[in-house]
Design a protein around this motif. Structure first.
Motif, PDB file in Angstrom:
ATOM      1  N   UNK A 279      -2.422-116.711 -47.376  1.00  0.00           N
ATOM      2  CA  UNK A 279      -2.324-116.861 -48.816  1.00  0.00           C
ATOM      3  C   UNK A 279      -3.679-116.644 -49.457  1.00  0.00           C
ATOM      4  N   UNK A 280      -3.768-115.624 -50.309  1.00  0.00           N
ATOM      5  CA  UNK A 280      -5.051-115.214 -50.885  1.00  0.00           C
ATOM      6  C   UNK A 280      -5.003-115.394 -52.401  1.00  0.00           C
ATOM      7  N   UNK A 281      -5.560-116.467 -52.924  1.00  0.00           N
ATOM      8  CA  UNK A 281      -5.457-116.751 -54.355  1.00  0.00           C
ATOM      9  C   UNK A 281      -6.381-115.872 -55.190  1.00  0.00           C
TER      10      UNK A 281
ATOM     11  N   UNK B 218      -1.020-110.502 -42.664  1.00  0.00           N
ATOM     12  CA  UNK B 218      -0.234-110.066 -43.812  1.00  0.00           C
ATOM     13  C   UNK B 218      -0.687-110.891 -45.016  1.00  0.00           C
ATOM     14  N   UNK B 219      -1.186-110.218 -46.042  1.00  0.00           N
ATOM     15  CA  UNK B 219      -1.771-110.918 -47.187  1.00  0.00           C
ATOM     16  C   UNK B 219      -0.713-111.202 -48.250  1.00  0.00           C
TER      17      UNK B 219
ATOM     18  N   UNK C 227      -9.332-106.982 -54.614  1.00  0.00           N
ATOM     19  CA  UNK C 227     -10.245-107.517 -53.606  1.00  0.00           C
ATOM     20  C   UNK C 227      -9.792-107.179 -52.190  1.00  0.00           C
ATOM     21  N   UNK C 228      -8.621-106.555 -52.050  1.00  0.00           N
ATOM     22  CA  UNK C 228      -8.223-106.029 -50.748  1.00  0.00           C
ATOM     23  C   UNK C 228      -9.156-104.902 -50.328  1.00  0.00           C
TER      24      UNK C 228
ATOM     25  N   UNK D 119      -4.982-105.582 -41.408  1.00  0.00           N
ATOM     26  CA  UNK D 119      -4.563-106.354 -42.575  1.00  0.00           C
ATOM     27  C   UNK D 119      -3.655-105.476 -43.422  1.00  0.00           C
ATOM     28  N   UNK D 120      -2.600-106.062 -43.960  1.00  0.00           N
ATOM     29  CA  UNK D 120      -1.620-105.251 -44.688  1.00  0.00           C
ATOM     30  C   UNK D 120      -0.930-106.058 -45.776  1.00  0.00           C
TER      31      UNK D 120
END
Length: 389
Positions: free
Chosen positions: A129-131, A84-85, A319-320, A154-155
């Motif tokens: 955690x995706x900065x 989970x992003x 970027x997903x 991935x969601x």
């Protein structure tokens, strides 16, 4: 084999787990909103999410892939691995006008909901955690660093004016454009100067004329970040930031070549030199996994969400998209009743801490958790995700 009754019980348990922390998730969303941090500077938001997940029993690892404001938090050890992003970077000048505060809290809430059923269903849950989604490509760096290795799904959900279960996203890349000329007195000796501001003007005019000849799904837009220092000095140094977009990565590559010629025309016409520096690797177009997206749609509708028609030309970039090329993914929009305000407006930022946004947080977290339950309890979907294409 999991029966329908067992799947329904798992959904009830996941929802109940979220409801126990819902007030904390709303507080977390509002706290992040009140302390906006731009790309690569999300120290507080990253720490707050990690602390929350640690408190809920997740194993948290900070600074993954040598990115100080990235993290992963793991729970469970089942064979189906769900990521989970979480995004939490704000926009310069207008704060959380894309609602990443809601995304962050939704991701934590989804993780908590799934942790409650992970051992029973055979799930490994990771909140990542995706900065720097806003022009930094954090997920691309995480993907290259191996952070998504082993993931089967991935969601995430993203605030939007209306519900968008299969929100279209197109390819994009941001560039810094720099012209270098020669200073001179703008009145006494203008012939001795080489005007870098004129170079930007020529390029802007050329890009404006180019728009007549591009495909409907292509985009180009930018701002001047430095136009000179004084009106009586011929500007020798000017800079701009531009984003070029195309429907797919292949379309983007064609579009980039055409726009670069416009920048080159500015340098040629004015006798200045040109430097073009990519800000990040290209964002790919989003490929929603259709089976998983259909499950999300059903679950969102079960929570009372609607799916009104949406103009597919009104597409952003994320970027997903790059993640979706490597891992089955979904990135639906969750409506927060903001119209006429839309993403990247100050008015939208104000909407991201309203009761409607808090409902979006709740519904997004529960719908994502239910979708993961559907994926692990449906034999065909689980097998497809585990075995890959």
């Amino acid at each position: 084999m999991v029966t329908g009754t067992q799947a329904a019980a798992a959904k009830d348990a996941a929802r109940a787990a979220f409801e126990r922390v819902e007030a904390d998730m709303v507080e977390l969303s509002h706290r992040i909103h009140a302390h906006p941090e731009v790309k690569w500077e999300e120290e507080r938001a990253c720490a707050w999410l990690g602390e929350a997940l640690d408190g809920y029993g997740f194993t948290v690892e900070s600074g993954i892939c040598d990115l100080p404001t990235a993290f992963q938090a793991r729970f469970g050890s089942g064979p189906l691995h769900v990521v989970v992003c979480a995004e939490y970077d704000a926009l310069p000048g207008i704060g959380h006008a894309c609602g990443h505060n809601v995304i962050a809290a939704t991701a934590v809430g989804t993780g908590v909901a799934l942790a409650a059923v992970a051992d029973d269903l055979g799930l490994t849950v990771r909140v990542m955690g995706t900065p720097a989604e806003e022009g930094g490509g954090g997920k691309i760096l995480l993907l290259k660093g191996g952070a998504f290795d082993g993931a089967h799904l991935a969601m995430m959900t993203h605030p939007a004016p209306i519900d968008l279960p299969d929100w279209p996203f197109i390819a994009a890349q941001q560039f810094r454009v720099r012209y270098t000329g020669k200073e001179a007195h703008a009145s006494a000796f203008p012939e001795l100067g080489r005007n870098a501001a004129d170079a930007l003007t020529v390029a802007g005019v050329a890009i404006g004329l180019l728009r007549q000849h591009i495909h409907a799904g292509d985009r180009v837009h930018g701002i001047v970040t430095h136009g000179g220092d004084a009106p009586n000095v011929i500007p020798a140094h000017t800079e701009a930031e531009y984003i070029i977009r195309g429907g797919t990565v292949a379309d983007f590559e064609i579009m980039r070549e055409r726009v670069m010629r416009c920048f080159e025309a500015g340098a040629l016409a004015t006798g200045t030199s040109l430097d073009v520096m990519p800000r990040h690797e290209p964002y790919a177009e989003m490929h929603h996994d259709q089976g998983v997206a259909a499950a999300y749609r059903r679950n969102a509708e079960a929570l009372g969400r609607t799916n009104p028609p949406f103009d597919p030309r009104a597409a952003g970039s994320t970027d997903m998209g790059n993640v979706s090329l490597a891992v089955p993914s979904i990135h639906p929009g969750i409506g927060i009743d903001s119209l006429p305000a839309v993403n990247h407006q100050p008015e939208f930022a104000a909407h991201c801490v309203t009761p409607a946004a808090d409902r979006g947080l709740r519904d997004g977290a529960v719908a994502l958790a239910w979708t993961a339950v559907d994926c692990v309890t449906d034999d065909a979907v689980r097998t497809r995700l585990l075995t890959g294409p």
